[in-house]
Design an enzyme around this catalytic site. Structure first.
Site, PDB file in Angstrom:
ATOM      1  N   PHE A 192     -16.088   8.627 -17.624  1.00 43.99           N
ATOM      2  CA  PHE A 192     -15.248   9.588 -17.227  1.00 43.99           C
ATOM      3  C   PHE A 192     -14.663  10.536 -18.328  1.00 43.99           C
ATOM      4  O   PHE A 192     -13.461  11.196 -18.432  1.00 43.99           O
ATOM      5  CB  PHE A 192     -14.018   9.238 -16.416  1.00 43.99           C
ATOM      6  N   VAL A 196     -16.775  13.179 -25.690  1.00 44.00           N
ATOM      7  CA  VAL A 196     -16.489  13.704 -26.857  1.00 44.00           C
ATOM      8  C   VAL A 196     -17.200  14.794 -27.377  1.00 44.00           C
ATOM      9  O   VAL A 196     -18.439  14.800 -27.602  1.00 44.00           O
ATOM     10  CB  VAL A 196     -16.501  12.475 -27.844  1.00 44.00           C
ATOM     11  N   ASP A 204     -10.741  -3.837 -25.430  1.00 42.07           N
ATOM     12  CA  ASP A 204     -12.114  -3.304 -25.511  1.00 42.07           C
ATOM     13  C   ASP A 204     -12.942  -3.299 -27.003  1.00 42.07           C
ATOM     14  O   ASP A 204     -13.502  -2.307 -27.481  1.00 42.07           O
ATOM     15  CB  ASP A 204     -12.115  -2.062 -24.772  1.00 42.07           C
ATOM     16  N   LYS A 222     -15.522  -4.021 -29.271  1.00 43.75           N
ATOM     17  CA  LYS A 222     -16.910  -4.047 -29.147  1.00 43.75           C
ATOM     18  C   LYS A 222     -17.608  -3.156 -30.156  1.00 43.75           C
ATOM     19  O   LYS A 222     -17.114  -2.275 -30.768  1.00 43.75           O
ATOM     20  CB  LYS A 222     -17.524  -4.119 -27.722  1.00 43.75           C
ATOM     21  N   ASN A 256     -17.057   0.642 -30.371  1.00 41.97           N
ATOM     22  CA  ASN A 256     -15.858   1.003 -30.388  1.00 41.97           C
ATOM     23  C   ASN A 256     -15.277   0.828 -32.071  1.00 41.97           C
ATOM     24  O   ASN A 256     -14.163   0.942 -32.396  1.00 41.97           O
ATOM     25  CB  ASN A 256     -14.789   0.565 -29.764  1.00 41.97           C
ATOM     26  N   ASP A 263     -11.170   4.215 -29.023  1.00 43.41           N
ATOM     27  CA  ASP A 263     -11.211   3.964 -27.637  1.00 43.41           C
ATOM     28  C   ASP A 263      -9.938   3.137 -26.980  1.00 43.41           C
ATOM     29  O   ASP A 263     -10.285   2.055 -27.194  1.00 43.41           O
ATOM     30  CB  ASP A 263     -12.605   3.814 -26.968  1.00 43.41           C
ATOM     31  N   THR A 304     -16.267  -4.847 -21.273  1.00 42.44           N
ATOM     32  CA  THR A 304     -17.639  -5.111 -21.277  1.00 42.44           C
ATOM     33  C   THR A 304     -17.822  -6.714 -21.208  1.00 42.44           C
ATOM     34  O   THR A 304     -17.383  -7.464 -22.142  1.00 42.44           O
ATOM     35  CB  THR A 304     -18.276  -4.660 -22.534  1.00 42.44           C
TER      36      THR A 304
END
Length: 476
Positions: free
Chosen positions: A4, A7, A119, A121, A124, A141, A160
């Site tokens: 959603f 960038v 988050d 990972k 990011n 993020d 994730t």
């Protein structure tokens, strides 16, 4: 870009400085599952406003329109860390340690403010500039980030699957330790090119995580130091109380020894491990490249510099096309929402018009009924007028007849009056002759009274006849 969010690169007109504009699609209603809720957007913005660290992306400004919230962020144009490492001919453990140290520094700053990223990972972990030997890392993020408050239990299932901690999978209370698990997974992949828990399916991956089912396969870790393995093992611990904290991770010998320029007791071990690594320096980057291609990017299998440069240009063009498609998708989504709104307005207006039309129809029906009543009354009045006209005409004829009868009576009366007057005149002459001739006065008086009585009676009848005629006319 995410599910959603998209960038785009932007430039501030007043200064010419370039930034990254993150367009976050707003959820239009509570019932909708499209877009991000306002509470989640505000939480991300609040956290970004609270942080300022060299290893964390910086928030510059915020804008909002009807459909999106736009975060103006520091431009991080060096790409993902794993993409950068996959392009290198070789990767030493010391280089890997320097990158992990930067990640730890950024997470340490977040944890000092009781903020969990949730988050972490490879996607990011970005590079500010990839054209320097040791690029500067930026954590990005913060869509899932939360501030951990003492005494407040927080549970959620997100992130994730490959990088989430067991407490997330088991829906247990979450804290800062979840980020440390993710750092352990990232370190494992960085040093081996393999994922510790990745299965054929999502369910298999989550099952491996809850069972902490991993090992250091000799095929992948033959050139990895024992300190690095110990660092990973102490992070991938199911019990959050026994898992390394961020401070303990920063103080771990694998981090401190690798970055220590001075002589230390572990220096010899470091040299031995580096000598082992030199025997096959491309092994890690080759596997890391394969992992990156498979899971996190679209880098081509070959790794020649020229091909990478050409492919980088292709990727840039593809990225531009994707941005165009993304903008088109956003425009289409916005247009679809506008069409839905217009359709809703049309339906409301149509229902209103139908209701008004029904009301007008009822009013027109009432007016037609009233008009028919008025027309019937008009016809009745016209009939009455005709009847009155006929009656007036009859009365007028009768009046003319009475007037003619009255005129004839008047003429007859006038003749009788004239006859009486003539008679009276003759009697008067005779009376004078009798007086002069010495006639009897009694006889003269009797005759006079008789004539006067006759005259009075004639006048009385005339008067009564005139009176009757007047009464009849008044009645008509």
């Amino acid at each position: 870009s995410g599910q959603f969010a998209i960038v785009r690169k932007c430039r501030e007109k007043s200064t010419g400085v370039q930034y990254a504009a993150k367009f976050i699609k707003k959820r239009q209603s509570r019932a909708s599952r499209r877009g991000v809720s306002r509470d989640e957007i505000e939480r991300e913005v609040t956290i970004l406003q609270q942080v300022l660290h060299p290893n964390i992306v910086e928030l510059h400004d915020i804008y909002e329109n009807k459909t999106d919230v736009v975060l103006i962020l520091e431009l991080v144009s060096g790409g993902e860390l794993f993409d950068f490492l996959a392009q290198k001919e070789s990767l030493s453990e010391e280089e890997a340690t320097r990158f992990i140290k930067q990640i730890l520094d950024g997470v340490n700053y977040l944890h000092s403010k009781k903020i969990a990223h949730f988050d972490l990972k490879p996607e990011n972990i970005m590079l500010l500039d990839k054209n320097i030997p040791i690029p500067h890392i930026k954590l990005i993020d913060f869509g899932l980030a939360h501030k951990i408050e003492d005494g407040v239990e927080f549970k959620n299932i997100f992130g994730t699957p490959e990088f989430v901690a067991p407490e997330i999978v088991n829906y247990e209370p979450l804290g800062l330790a979840a980020d440390m698990w993710s750092i352990g997974v990232i370190t494992y992949i960085l040093l081996s090119g393999a994922s510790p828990f990745l299965g054929e399916t999502k369910q298999e991956t989550l099952a491996n995580i809850t069972a902490v089912n991993f090992d250091f396969d000799e095929e992948f870790f033959s050139n990895t130091s024992d300190l690095a393995k110990d660092f990973i093992q102490r992070l991938l611990v199911k019990d959050t109380r026994k898992r390394l904290t961020i401070q303990e991770a920063l103080c771990h010998p694998w981090i401190t020894v690798r970055l220590d320029k001075e002589t230390s007791p572990l220096k010899e071990e470091t040299k031995v491990q580096e000598n082992k690594k030199v025997e096959n320096p491309q092994l890690k980057t080759k596997r890391l490249r394969e992992y990156t291609i498979k899971c996190h990017s679209s880098m081509p299998p070959n790794n020649t510099y020229a091909d990478c440069e050409r492919f980088a240009r292709v990727l840039e063009e593809v990225s531009c096309a994707e941005r165009g498609c993304g903008a088109l998708a956003v425009s289409h989504s916005s247009l679809q929402e506008d069409m839905d709104v217009l359709l809703s307005i049309y339906n409301e207006k149509e229902a209103w018009y139908k209701e008004e039309n029904e009301s007008v129809r009822r009013k027109l029906s009432q007016l037609r009924y009233e008009c028919r009543k008025i027309e019937a009354l008009q016809r009745h009045l016209q009939d009455e007028i005709v009847a009155v006209d006929i009656s007036v005409a009859g009365m007028s004829g009768r009046y003319m007849d009475l007037q003619g009868h009255y005129e004839s009576l008047r003429q007859e009366l006038a003749e009788e009056l004239k006859w009486i007057q003539d008679l009276m005149s003759s009697f008067q002459l005779e009376n004078e002759a009798c007086v002069n001739g010495n006639c009897d006065s009694v006889f003269g008086e009797d005759v006079k009274e008789s004539l006067m009585e006759l005259l009075n009676r004639s006048r009385c009848e005339e008067f009564l006849a005139g009176l009757n005629v007047g009464v009849a006319e008044s009645h008509q």
